[in-house]
Design an enzyme around this catalytic site. Sequence first.
Site, PDB file in Angstrom:
ATOM      1  N   LYS A 126       0.936  -1.248  -0.049  1.00 47.59           N
ATOM      2  CA  LYS A 126       0.024   0.033   0.023  1.00 47.59           C
ATOM      3  C   LYS A 126       0.822   1.367  -0.100  1.00 47.59           C
ATOM      4  CE  LYS A 126      -4.310   1.214   0.027  1.00 47.59           C
ATOM      5  NZ  LYS A 126      -5.443   0.437  -0.252  1.00 47.59           N
ATOM      6  N   ASP A 166      -6.748   4.369  -4.731  1.00 46.79           N
ATOM      7  CA  ASP A 166      -7.585   4.304  -3.553  1.00 46.79           C
ATOM      8  C   ASP A 166      -8.249   5.455  -3.200  1.00 46.79           C
ATOM      9  OD1 ASP A 166      -7.702   2.294  -1.078  1.00 46.79           O
ATOM     10  OD2 ASP A 166      -7.301   4.285  -0.261  1.00 46.79           O
TER      11      ASP A 166
HETATM   12  P1  NDP Z   1     -12.946   7.752  -3.275  1.00 49.30           P
HETATM   13  O1  NDP Z   1     -12.012   8.531  -2.981  1.00 49.30           O
HETATM   14  O2  NDP Z   1     -13.506   7.598  -4.346  1.00 49.30           O
HETATM   15  O3  NDP Z   1     -14.103   7.911  -2.259  1.00 49.30           O
HETATM   16  C1  NDP Z   1     -14.236   7.997  -0.680  1.00 49.30           C
HETATM   17  C2  NDP Z   1     -15.319   8.505  -0.484  1.00 49.30           C
HETATM   18  O4  NDP Z   1     -15.441   8.231   1.127  1.00 49.30           O
HETATM   19  C3  NDP Z   1     -15.725   9.718  -0.702  1.00 49.30           C
HETATM   20  O5  NDP Z   1     -17.273   9.844  -0.686  1.00 49.30           O
HETATM   21  C4  NDP Z   1     -15.163  10.454   0.618  1.00 49.30           C
HETATM   22  O6  NDP Z   1     -15.557  11.942   0.985  1.00 49.30           O
HETATM   23  C5  NDP Z   1     -15.691   9.690   1.740  1.00 49.30           C
HETATM   24  N1  NDP Z   1     -14.624   9.792   2.681  1.00 49.30           N
HETATM   25  C6  NDP Z   1     -13.190   9.664   2.646  1.00 49.30           C
HETATM   26  N2  NDP Z   1     -12.512  10.200   3.758  1.00 49.30           N
HETATM   27  C7  NDP Z   1     -13.622  10.391   4.721  1.00 49.30           C
HETATM   28  C8  NDP Z   1     -13.793  10.552   6.054  1.00 49.30           C
HETATM   29  N3  NDP Z   1     -12.450  10.855   6.891  1.00 49.30           N
HETATM   30  N4  NDP Z   1     -15.070  10.858   6.549  1.00 49.30           N
HETATM   31  C9  NDP Z   1     -16.061  10.550   5.868  1.00 49.30           C
HETATM   32  N5  NDP Z   1     -15.845  10.315   4.717  1.00 49.30           N
HETATM   33  C10 NDP Z   1     -14.751   9.969   4.212  1.00 49.30           C
HETATM   34  O7  NDP Z   1     -12.434   6.210  -2.574  1.00 49.30           O
HETATM   35  P2  NDP Z   1     -12.797   4.969  -2.778  1.00 49.30           P
HETATM   36  O8  NDP Z   1     -14.327   4.811  -3.048  1.00 49.30           O
HETATM   37  O9  NDP Z   1     -11.903   4.353  -3.897  1.00 49.30           O
HETATM   38  O10 NDP Z   1     -12.341   4.162  -1.381  1.00 49.30           O
HETATM   39  C11 NDP Z   1     -13.275   3.960  -0.223  1.00 49.30           C
HETATM   40  C12 NDP Z   1     -12.954   3.006   0.557  1.00 49.30           C
HETATM   41  O11 NDP Z   1     -12.880   1.628  -0.086  1.00 49.30           O
HETATM   42  C13 NDP Z   1     -11.573   3.065   1.160  1.00 49.30           C
HETATM   43  O12 NDP Z   1     -11.696   2.688   2.452  1.00 49.30           O
HETATM   44  C14 NDP Z   1     -10.588   2.424   0.298  1.00 49.30           C
HETATM   45  O13 NDP Z   1      -9.621   1.966   0.969  1.00 49.30           O
HETATM   46  C15 NDP Z   1     -11.716   1.185  -0.039  1.00 49.30           C
HETATM   47  N6  NDP Z   1     -11.298   0.518  -1.275  1.00 49.30           N
HETATM   48  C16 NDP Z   1     -11.175   0.718  -2.323  1.00 49.30           C
HETATM   49  C17 NDP Z   1     -10.866   0.072  -3.515  1.00 49.30           C
HETATM   50  C18 NDP Z   1     -11.021   0.519  -4.996  1.00 49.30           C
HETATM   51  O14 NDP Z   1     -10.936  -0.266  -5.653  1.00 49.30           O
HETATM   52  N7  NDP Z   1     -11.090   1.635  -5.224  1.00 49.30           N
HETATM   53  C19 NDP Z   1     -10.679  -1.250  -3.466  1.00 49.30           C
HETATM   54  C20 NDP Z   1     -10.805  -1.973  -2.297  1.00 49.30           C
HETATM   55  C21 NDP Z   1     -10.953  -0.875  -1.250  1.00 49.30           C
HETATM   56  P3  NDP Z   1     -15.094  13.204   0.360  1.00 49.30           P
HETATM   57  O15 NDP Z   1     -15.609  13.349  -1.283  1.00 49.30           O
HETATM   58  O16 NDP Z   1     -15.628  14.399   1.119  1.00 49.30           O
HETATM   59  O17 NDP Z   1     -13.622  13.126   0.539  1.00 49.30           O
END
Ligand code: NDP
Length: 447
Positions: A126, A166
């Site tokens: 990571k 991510d």
């Molecule tokens: P994105 O950046 O596309 O989206 C993240 C989302 O979560 C946004 O809506 C963001 O809001 C919100 N968010 C981020 N930080 C916080 C916080 N501290 N409190 C509240 N909301 C928050 O990321 P992903 O969708 O790619 O990833 C989401 C999760 O899934 C993570 O845990 C990631 O590690 C996991 N994941 C992702 C994969 C992938 O293929 N993308 C694969 C496996 C796991 P805002 O826009 O306000 O920041």
Amino acid sequence: MNQYAQNVLSDIQARYNNEPEFVQSVTEVVGSISKLLDATPKYEKNKILERIVIPERTITFQVPWIDDKGEFQINTGYRIQFNSAIGPYKGGLRFHPSVNLSILKFLGFEQIFKNSLTTLPMGGGKGGADFNPKGKSDREVMAFCQSFMRELYRHIGASTDVPAGDIGVGAREIGFLFGQYKKIVNSYDSVLTGKGLNWGGSLVRPEATGYGCVYFAFEMLATRNQDLENKRIMVSGSGNVAQFAIVKATHLGGKVISCSDSNGCIIDEDGIDAEKQAFIRELKNVKRGRIREYAERFPRAKYYEGKRPWQITSCDVALPCATQNELDLDDAKALVANGCICVCEGANMPTTLEATQYIQSNKLLFSPGKASNAGGVATSGLEMSQNAMRLSWDAGEVDNRLHNIMINIHNAARNAAAEFGEPDNYVMGANIAGFRKVADAMIDLGI
Ligand code: NDP
């Protein structure tokens, strides 16, 4: 708990008490494989736990870049190459101001077992940086990505370490990173996944984590003769994972009533249908706006500033898809009291340890992210396979493979849990199935 597990855990908790997220993830994994350790003394003899909790390599570097005002900016970049026993390091890059060693070590540690569960040959890694892409121009994001890659390129490679996206790293960032890598090494290597379709990407990779999470929830529900038809579903987040979890849950007959960002959440009792799903994608991926604007566009929905969805109303299925520790004990109590039957993690470790225990002790179906969000990295593995063969599968082929992988992960977790007497315990099952393969490979490869 197994004495060996207890000793290693106490040592980790004392040594790394300044890395709370890392300690939390080690506690969950080590705490849940006790019965396997009881039954398999060779893991203690080979000091597998002591070895598996320390990254093989940790790289930290400065990332200098110049903003649109001509001012110097400095961020810290990281790559944690955690374990390469079963394949090259593989895992995403996160760009978010909260990024630090503890968060990346927890994510890298989880990734080892997740990648093992996919059945594909991928080790765990990571990385990322404490850079905040929010509010930055495309040129600033490009300047940052190019500087980040000017150091990272020497540590990665198609057979060494293959990063992906991510939080904060989507198609735009992967493009800038790949462009810079290619320029430096003068070679079109499969060194990143999540690439654009015109330059080596795979169909269904953007959809894969969200779709995979819903496929997994479907399998869990089937063990209780349930499906998603007419279920009320709460999703958190509105990024990559959340967007496609909403799409697939709706395809399968569910009504998704919530999503969120770091400022607040919306509840839409009418359901987030195809038109609203397209609005969220445009809002988040193109305009880079806030989820509050959803309620301005669709006034029957209600926006809750500073709130997460879990305590606001009732649901049958909860899909936390935003970030770590976004579902705590109070949230879990509300879900249970309001009749929720299934919590399936789309994000990495969104549920706190106390909340997980509460949910499990109330006999809800509960899946840890390392199992239910593994569809993203699995499809990254499929992207690597297509790159290696220099061909592209159509969307149906990739989706089919993804679906089968999710069914296999579900069955592997459930069978491992059943082998140790707790068939519904997906945390134990996923950790045992993921750990056993990596631990056995470590023994085979020698010290
Ligand atoms: P994105 O950046 O596309 O989206 C993240 C989302 O979560 C946004 O809506 C963001 O809001 C919100 N968010 C981020 N930080 C916080 C916080 N501290 N409190 C509240 N909301 C928050 O990321 P992903 O969708 O790619 O990833 C989401 C999760 O899934 C993570 O845990 C990631 O590690 C996991 N994941 C992702 C994969 C992938 O293929 N993308 C694969 C496996 C796991 P805002 O826009 O306000 O920041």
